[in-house]
Design a protein around this motif. Structure first.
Motif, PDB file in Angstrom:
ATOM      1  N   THR A   1       6.308  25.639   7.434  1.00 20.66           N
ATOM      2  CA  THR A   1       7.756  25.473   6.740  1.00 20.66           C
ATOM      3  C   THR A   1       7.919  24.095   6.271  1.00 20.66           C
ATOM      4  O   THR A   1       7.194  23.163   6.400  1.00 20.66           O
ATOM      5  CB  THR A   1       8.653  25.352   8.346  1.00 20.66           C
ATOM      6  N   LEU A   2       8.851  23.802   5.589  1.00 22.38           N
ATOM      7  CA  LEU A   2       9.434  22.585   5.070  1.00 22.38           C
ATOM      8  C   LEU A   2       9.547  21.477   5.825  1.00 22.38           C
ATOM      9  O   LEU A   2       9.013  20.343   5.748  1.00 22.38           O
ATOM     10  CB  LEU A   2      10.587  22.745   4.135  1.00 22.38           C
ATOM     11  N   GLU A   3      10.149  21.888   7.159  1.00 23.14           N
ATOM     12  CA  GLU A   3      10.294  20.780   7.995  1.00 23.14           C
ATOM     13  C   GLU A   3       8.849  20.377   8.478  1.00 23.14           C
ATOM     14  O   GLU A   3       8.701  19.104   8.703  1.00 23.14           O
ATOM     15  CB  GLU A   3      10.930  21.398   9.258  1.00 23.14           C
ATOM     16  N   GLU A   4       7.905  21.148   8.532  1.00 21.94           N
ATOM     17  CA  GLU A   4       6.549  20.639   8.734  1.00 21.94           C
ATOM     18  C   GLU A   4       5.895  19.905   7.964  1.00 21.94           C
ATOM     19  O   GLU A   4       5.469  18.825   8.305  1.00 21.94           O
ATOM     20  CB  GLU A   4       5.903  22.001   9.371  1.00 21.94           C
ATOM     21  N   ALA A   5       6.028  20.182   6.671  1.00 21.97           N
ATOM     22  CA  ALA A   5       5.516  19.524   5.680  1.00 21.97           C
ATOM     23  C   ALA A   5       6.300  17.867   5.586  1.00 21.97           C
ATOM     24  O   ALA A   5       5.710  17.113   5.307  1.00 21.97           O
ATOM     25  CB  ALA A   5       5.954  20.039   4.047  1.00 21.97           C
TER      26      ALA A   5
ATOM     27  N   GLY B   1       0.716  -1.071  -0.008  1.00 23.94           N
ATOM     28  CA  GLY B   1       0.102  -0.063   0.027  1.00 23.94           C
ATOM     29  C   GLY B   1       0.836   1.280   0.151  1.00 23.94           C
ATOM     30  O   GLY B   1       1.956   1.276   0.355  1.00 23.94           O
ATOM     31  N   GLY B   2       0.093   2.431  -0.176  1.00 23.06           N
ATOM     32  CA  GLY B   2       0.912   3.646  -0.153  1.00 23.06           C
ATOM     33  C   GLY B   2      -0.365   4.757   0.576  1.00 23.06           C
ATOM     34  O   GLY B   2      -1.182   4.305   0.614  1.00 23.06           O
ATOM     35  N   HIS B   3       0.562   5.991   0.725  1.00 24.93           N
ATOM     36  CA  HIS B   3      -0.172   6.801   1.165  1.00 24.93           C
ATOM     37  C   HIS B   3       0.254   8.251   0.890  1.00 24.93           C
ATOM     38  O   HIS B   3       0.907   8.955   1.793  1.00 24.93           O
ATOM     39  CB  HIS B   3      -0.303   6.862   2.903  1.00 24.93           C
ATOM     40  N   ALA B   4       0.506   8.307  -0.401  1.00 23.95           N
ATOM     41  CA  ALA B   4       1.287   9.403  -0.946  1.00 23.95           C
ATOM     42  C   ALA B   4       1.034  10.932  -0.741  1.00 23.95           C
ATOM     43  O   ALA B   4      -0.199  11.339  -0.839  1.00 23.95           O
ATOM     44  CB  ALA B   4       1.313   9.183  -2.657  1.00 23.95           C
ATOM     45  N   PRO B   5       1.959  11.721   0.027  1.00 18.93           N
ATOM     46  CA  PRO B   5       1.886  13.131   0.090  1.00 18.93           C
ATOM     47  C   PRO B   5       2.282  13.698  -1.185  1.00 18.93           C
ATOM     48  O   PRO B   5       2.957  13.254  -2.069  1.00 18.93           O
ATOM     49  CB  PRO B   5       3.004  13.301   1.254  1.00 18.93           C
ATOM     50  N   LEU B   6       1.687  14.916  -1.327  1.00 17.93           N
ATOM     51  CA  LEU B   6       2.211  15.862  -2.445  1.00 17.93           C
ATOM     52  C   LEU B   6       2.175  17.232  -2.171  1.00 17.93           C
ATOM     53  O   LEU B   6       1.366  17.809  -1.436  1.00 17.93           O
ATOM     54  CB  LEU B   6       1.028  15.685  -3.593  1.00 17.93           C
ATOM     55  N   ILE B   7       3.380  17.691  -1.987  1.00 17.46           N
ATOM     56  CA  ILE B   7       3.966  18.920  -1.339  1.00 17.46           C
ATOM     57  C   ILE B   7       3.905  20.037  -2.233  1.00 17.46           C
ATOM     58  O   ILE B   7       4.516  19.822  -3.392  1.00 17.46           O
ATOM     59  CB  ILE B   7       5.031  19.034  -0.550  1.00 17.46           C
ATOM     60  N   ILE B   8       3.088  21.255  -2.029  1.00 17.55           N
ATOM     61  CA  ILE B   8       3.058  22.383  -3.137  1.00 17.55           C
ATOM     62  C   ILE B   8       3.937  23.272  -2.284  1.00 17.55           C
ATOM     63  O   ILE B   8       3.342  23.821  -1.472  1.00 17.55           O
ATOM     64  CB  ILE B   8       1.779  22.923  -3.429  1.00 17.55           C
ATOM     65  N   ALA B   9       5.210  23.694  -2.772  1.00 14.63           N
ATOM     66  CA  ALA B   9       5.950  24.899  -2.069  1.00 14.63           C
ATOM     67  C   ALA B   9       5.376  26.056  -2.495  1.00 14.63           C
ATOM     68  O   ALA B   9       4.582  26.405  -3.277  1.00 14.63           O
ATOM     69  CB  ALA B   9       7.255  24.620  -2.541  1.00 14.63           C
ATOM     70  N   GLU B  10       5.841  27.053  -1.632  1.00  7.47           N
ATOM     71  CA  GLU B  10       5.411  28.556  -1.710  1.00  7.47           C
ATOM     72  C   GLU B  10       5.742  29.141  -3.334  1.00  7.47           C
ATOM     73  O   GLU B  10       4.958  29.667  -3.866  1.00  7.47           O
ATOM     74  CB  GLU B  10       5.965  29.509  -0.654  1.00  7.47           C
ATOM     75  N   ASP B  11       6.842  28.498  -3.898  1.00  8.30           N
ATOM     76  CA  ASP B  11       7.323  29.014  -5.218  1.00  8.30           C
ATOM     77  C   ASP B  11       6.651  28.352  -6.328  1.00  8.30           C
ATOM     78  O   ASP B  11       7.052  28.492  -7.472  1.00  8.30           O
ATOM     79  CB  ASP B  11       8.686  29.273  -5.133  1.00  8.30           C
ATOM     80  N   ALA B  12       5.851  27.119  -5.948  1.00  7.79           N
ATOM     81  CA  ALA B  12       5.419  26.422  -7.041  1.00  7.79           C
ATOM     82  C   ALA B  12       4.489  27.038  -8.079  1.00  7.79           C
ATOM     83  O   ALA B  12       3.858  28.112  -7.980  1.00  7.79           O
ATOM     84  CB  ALA B  12       4.846  25.229  -6.650  1.00  7.79           C
ATOM     85  N   ASP B  13       4.814  26.592  -9.362  1.00  7.59           N
ATOM     86  CA  ASP B  13       3.965  26.892 -10.523  1.00  7.59           C
ATOM     87  C   ASP B  13       2.534  26.443 -10.385  1.00  7.59           C
ATOM     88  O   ASP B  13       2.406  25.182 -10.685  1.00  7.59           O
ATOM     89  CB  ASP B  13       4.597  26.635 -11.886  1.00  7.59           C
ATOM     90  N   LEU B  14       1.654  26.974  -9.817  1.00  9.86           N
ATOM     91  CA  LEU B  14       0.264  26.556  -9.350  1.00  9.86           C
ATOM     92  C   LEU B  14      -0.326  25.938 -10.553  1.00  9.86           C
ATOM     93  O   LEU B  14      -1.094  24.850 -10.121  1.00  9.86           O
ATOM     94  CB  LEU B  14      -0.455  27.439  -8.690  1.00  9.86           C
ATOM     95  N   ASP B  15      -0.445  26.454 -11.748  1.00  9.47           N
ATOM     96  CA  ASP B  15      -1.258  26.129 -12.903  1.00  9.47           C
ATOM     97  C   ASP B  15      -0.582  24.801 -13.025  1.00  9.47           C
ATOM     98  O   ASP B  15      -1.494  23.727 -13.413  1.00  9.47           O
ATOM     99  CB  ASP B  15      -1.382  26.971 -14.000  1.00  9.47           C
ATOM    100  N   TYR B  16       0.788  24.652 -13.164  1.00  9.99           N
ATOM    101  CA  TYR B  16       1.318  23.254 -13.699  1.00  9.99           C
ATOM    102  C   TYR B  16       0.946  22.079 -12.524  1.00  9.99           C
ATOM    103  O   TYR B  16       0.684  21.121 -12.703  1.00  9.99           O
ATOM    104  CB  TYR B  16       2.754  23.659 -13.806  1.00  9.99           C
TER     105      TYR B  16
END
Ligand code: SIN
Length: 465
Positions: free
Chosen positions: A379-383, A234-249
């Motif tokens: 923060t990234l640490e929290e993510a 099984g999996g439980h994948a996280p997907l992290i969107i950083a503050e600088d990410a290209d949101l549309d992409y």
């Protein structure tokens, strides 16, 4: 137990076909047959094995449309996805047809002039595979192709929901010229066939894709005869969107990861973690994209999201959504269902939940459905802490164009497959597999043939100098 397995269309509940449920005697005979098959197949020249694998791939491609239609009928996925899966399935055969002729040994410098040390590789024996309903073609070829390329014989038990695709693929292997005792299928209940496989003295390796609890049972069952195991669990994948990410992409890639096969994949994103400064913008764009997805029968043109495979899967999804709502999650879209338990079809509309937190089941367990829970981080640490806070470690995704953020996330996420600005990393030429309770071993790539090979070390002494 009934002598047949009724294969039903999960989009309509209609019976497609009844297939023979093999008896214990038949399965044991097939395993014995497979052992004899191994002894002959292992001696087939690697170039010939490679040629036969290429012929198998070609046969599948020639029958692609028909196989895809059967797959959509038994699994429910949209026809275009089924066609994509047939291509994905043959890509494993093509890759391992090439690997068959690249199984190398080596010579090691000995400590004496009168000694020679060589290492050779030989096929492990008969391989028994148990494959899942979510990818009835690709999960079978991902196991069969490296096994056959290495010189192992192969026997497969497909999921009871989707045996038809597997049976067709095995028949096409015979048409391509692969011997009938080198590749076989049996049909039956997982717990029964699984035990016959693990108990059999004729099986040297078990390879399984499916749930973590069943994987653990197969590992335990394999211990008595010390079988090799490869487990894709099984999996439980996280997907992290950083503050600088290209949101549309990131929205486009998240849709691909989340809604492929109606969210019924081990690698699909199960938890969306967005930086607090962009969470509202991401949620708005993502919800707008989700609202464009069309739910329906996979055979109908334009369908993006097909049905859930069965009642058990449906009930789990509904329970997770209800639990999240009761504990304070906000529904941005979805939470809509079209199901008939009598008739046997179960549609879940793509759902987006915001303000989810760790107290909710959906943030703790695999969902296997088209539900996207969104939470935020500072923060990234929290993510990373939220992402790694699970016994699973199969796939993780993150979106950032900052190389330092990306490198940090890559280094700290405990997952076997990482997609950096990539929602679809699976490929025949790359190693697929998980850490922690997501599995053991890798499938695909050069790593994927290793588990089918034994290492034999030869030390020759008393040579002439
Ligand atoms: C899986 O969900 O088990 C496999 C998905 C993939 O190969 O991408």
């Amino acid at each position: 137990m009934s002598k047949t397995i009724k294969v039903k269309n999960p989009a309509t509940g209609e019976l497609i076909q009844e297939v023979t449920r093999h008896t214990v005697e038949e399965i044991n005979r097939a395993l014995e047959n497979g052992q004899k098959g191994f002894e002959k197949w292992a001696k087939v020249n690697a170039h010939e094995r490679s040629r036969l694998l290429k012929a198998w791939s070609q046969k599948i491609q020639e029958n692609k449309e028909e196989i895809a239609k059967v797959m959509t009928m038994e699994n429910g996925k949209p026809l275009q996805e089924s066609i994509g899966e047939v291509n994905y399935a043959t890509s494993y055969i093509d890759w391992y047809a090439e690997e068959a002729v690249r199984i190398y040994g080596r010579t090691i410098p000995a400590s004496s002039e009168t000694k020679r040390i060589t290492v050779s590789r030989q096929p492990i024996g008969q391989v028994a595979a148990i494959t899942p309903w979510n990818f009835p073609a690709a999960m079978m070829t991902r196991k069969a192709a490296p096994a056959l390329a290495a010189g192992c014989s192969f026997i497969v038990k497909a999921a009871e929901e989707t045996p038809l695709t597997t049976m067709t693929l095995v028949e096409l292997a015979y048409e391509a010229g692969i011997p009938k005792d080198a590749i076989q299928y049996v049909n039956g209940r997982g717990s029964v066939v699984g035990q016959l496989f693990t108990d059999s003295p004729f099986v040297r390796k078990i390879t399984f894709t499916g749930s973590t609890p069943i994987g653990k049972a197969l590992i335990k069952g394999s211990a008595d005869t010390v079988k090799h195991v490869t487990m894709e669990l099984g999996g439980h994948a996280p997907l992290i969107i950083a503050e600088d990410a290209d949101l549309d992409y990131a929205v486009g890639q998240t849709i691909i990861s989340k809604y492929r096969n109606a969210g019924q994949t081990c690698v699909c994103v199960n938890r969306i973690l967005v930086h607090e400064n962009v969470v509202d913008a991401f949620a708005e764009k993502f919800t707008a994209a989700v609202n464009k997805l069309k739910v329906g029968n996979g055979l109908e043109a334009g369908t993006d999201v097909g049905p859930i495979i069965n009642e058990k899967g449906y009930d789990k999804i509904v329970a997770q959504v209800n639990d999240a709502i009761e504990k304070g999650a906000e529904v941005l879209t979805g939470n809509k269902y079209e199901a008939d338990k009598e008739q046997g079809y179960f549609f879940v509309y793509p759902t987006v939940l915001k303000n989810v937190d760790a107290s909710m089941d959906i943030m703790q367990e695999e969902t296997f459905g088209p539900i996207a829970p969104i939470t935020s981080f500072k923060t990234l640490e929290e993510a990373v802490e939220i992402a790694n806070n699970t016994p699973y470690g199969l796939a993780a995704y993150f979106f950032t164009n900052d190389y330092r953020t990306g490198t940090y996330l890559h280094d700290h996420l405990d997952f076997g497959i990482i997609g950096w600005n990539d929602g679809a990393p699976s490929a025949a030429h790359a190693p697929f597999g998980g850490m922690k309770e997501s599995g053991l071993g890798r499938e695909g790539g050069t790593e994927g043939i290793e588990p089918y090979l034994e290492t034999k070390y030869l030390s020759v002494g008393n040579l002439l100098n």
